[in-house]
Design a protein around this motif. Structure first.
Motif, PDB file in Angstrom:
ATOM      1  N   THR A  63       0.843  -1.190   0.000  1.00 18.24           N
ATOM      2  CA  THR A  63       0.000   0.000   0.000  1.00 18.24           C
ATOM      3  C   THR A  63       0.878   1.240   0.000  1.00 18.24           C
ATOM      4  N   GLY A  64       0.391   2.285  -0.570  1.00 21.07           N
ATOM      5  CA  GLY A  64       1.107   3.549  -0.566  1.00 21.07           C
ATOM      6  C   GLY A  64       1.991   3.770  -1.782  1.00 21.07           C
ATOM      7  N   LEU A  65       2.123   2.782  -2.652  1.00 20.46           N
ATOM      8  CA  LEU A  65       2.913   2.967  -3.856  1.00 20.46           C
ATOM      9  C   LEU A  65       2.079   2.529  -5.047  1.00 20.46           C
ATOM     10  N   SER A  66       1.964   3.414  -6.019  1.00 20.20           N
ATOM     11  CA  SER A  66       1.171   3.090  -7.206  1.00 20.20           C
ATOM     12  C   SER A  66       2.085   2.635  -8.335  1.00 20.20           C
ATOM     13  N   VAL A  67       1.497   1.998  -9.308  1.00 19.50           N
ATOM     14  CA  VAL A  67       2.243   1.602 -10.499  1.00 19.50           C
ATOM     15  C   VAL A  67       2.749   2.858 -11.208  1.00 19.50           C
ATOM     16  N   GLY A  96      -4.734 -15.676 -13.127  1.00 12.78           N
ATOM     17  CA  GLY A  96      -3.913 -16.009 -14.285  1.00 12.78           C
ATOM     18  C   GLY A  96      -3.904 -14.956 -15.374  1.00 12.78           C
ATOM     19  N   ALA A  97      -4.751 -13.943 -15.271  1.00 14.86           N
ATOM     20  CA  ALA A  97      -4.767 -12.864 -16.260  1.00 14.86           C
ATOM     21  C   ALA A  97      -3.458 -12.080 -16.173  1.00 14.86           C
ATOM     22  N   THR A  98      -2.931 -11.675 -17.320  1.00 13.31           N
ATOM     23  CA  THR A  98      -1.656 -10.967 -17.366  1.00 13.31           C
ATOM     24  C   THR A  98      -1.837  -9.615 -18.030  1.00 13.31           C
ATOM     25  N   VAL A  99      -1.213  -8.593 -17.451  1.00 14.38           N
ATOM     26  CA  VAL A  99      -1.178  -7.261 -18.037  1.00 14.38           C
ATOM     27  C   VAL A  99       0.285  -6.947 -18.285  1.00 14.38           C
ATOM     28  N   GLU A 107       2.064   8.701 -23.067  1.00 16.09           N
ATOM     29  CA  GLU A 107       0.611   8.673 -22.888  1.00 16.09           C
ATOM     30  C   GLU A 107       0.099   7.241 -22.775  1.00 16.09           C
ATOM     31  N   ALA A 108       0.641   6.347 -23.582  1.00 18.06           N
ATOM     32  CA  ALA A 108       0.235   4.936 -23.519  1.00 18.06           C
ATOM     33  C   ALA A 108       0.636   4.321 -22.185  1.00 18.06           C
ATOM     34  N   VAL A 109       1.827   4.654 -21.712  1.00 13.54           N
ATOM     35  CA  VAL A 109       2.297   4.136 -20.421  1.00 13.54           C
ATOM     36  C   VAL A 109       1.427   4.676 -19.296  1.00 13.54           C
ATOM     37  N   ALA A 113      -0.741   2.458 -16.774  1.00 12.73           N
ATOM     38  CA  ALA A 113      -0.529   2.564 -15.326  1.00 12.73           C
ATOM     39  C   ALA A 113      -1.850   2.787 -14.603  1.00 12.73           C
ATOM     40  N   ARG A 114      -2.715   3.637 -15.170  1.00 15.71           N
ATOM     41  CA  ARG A 114      -4.039   3.851 -14.562  1.00 15.71           C
ATOM     42  C   ARG A 114      -4.836   2.559 -14.556  1.00 15.71           C
ATOM     43  N   ALA A 115      -4.737   1.782 -15.625  1.00 10.39           N
ATOM     44  CA  ALA A 115      -5.461   0.504 -15.687  1.00 10.39           C
ATOM     45  C   ALA A 115      -4.922  -0.472 -14.649  1.00 10.39           C
ATOM     46  N   LEU A 116      -3.607  -0.513 -14.457  1.00 12.76           N
ATOM     47  CA  LEU A 116      -3.029  -1.416 -13.459  1.00 12.76           C
ATOM     48  C   LEU A 116      -3.376  -0.976 -12.050  1.00 12.76           C
ATOM     49  N   ASP A 117      -3.376   0.328 -11.808  1.00 13.01           N
ATOM     50  CA  ASP A 117      -3.707   0.833 -10.473  1.00 13.01           C
ATOM     51  C   ASP A 117      -5.185   0.639 -10.168  1.00 13.01           C
ATOM     52  N   GLY A 118      -6.018   0.653 -11.201  1.00 13.10           N
ATOM     53  CA  GLY A 118      -7.466   0.536 -11.014  1.00 13.10           C
ATOM     54  C   GLY A 118      -7.842  -0.868 -10.733  1.00 13.10           C
TER      55      GLY A 118
END
Length: 118
Positions: A63-67, A96-99, A107-109, A113-118
């Motif tokens: 906790t406390g650190l975002s992607v 088993g899902a992989t991102v 912009e893509a990164v 990152a927002r998708a991984l944090d969400g």
């Protein structure tokens, strides 16, 4: 959240070696927000390869650190290097899902990152 980082050569660039990976690991350990996270260097077979091992950095983000913070630190490391390799970030979920993030487009990164944090 468990993440893995590995390095890949950019177009016609030199193949990254273990010293380059160690440089990234030291950089991440030196980041105040990241230094408190679990960071380990290990070997693993790449998906789709029959053999051979590749060094990876494994991180367990608490906790406390975002992607996003992690990606910013990686971006700063790449800017500090004369010929920085591509950094590939992979997250595997318990189901088993992989991102996988492997883009040099900021912009893509950021969107990934927002998708991984969400």
């Amino acid at each position: 959240m468990h993440l893995q980082l590995h390095l890949e050569a950019l177009d016609n660039g030199p193949a990254p070696d273990v010293d380059t990976l160690l440089s990234l690991q030291r950089w991440l350990i030196g980041e105040p927000d990241i230094a408190q996270q679990e960071i380990a260097l290990s070997t693993a077979a790449r998906p789709g390869e029959l053999g051979g091992a590749v060094e990876i950095i494994s991180l367990v983000l608490g906790t406390g650190l975002s992607v996003g913070q992690l990606l910013l630190a990686i971006s700063n490391w790449r800017r500090a290097r004369p010929q920085a390799p591509a950094v590939v970030l992979t997250r595997t979920d318990p189901d088993g899902a992989t991102v996988r993030i492997e883009s040099s487009d900021p912009e893509a990164v950021a969107a990934a990152a927002r998708a991984l944090d969400g």
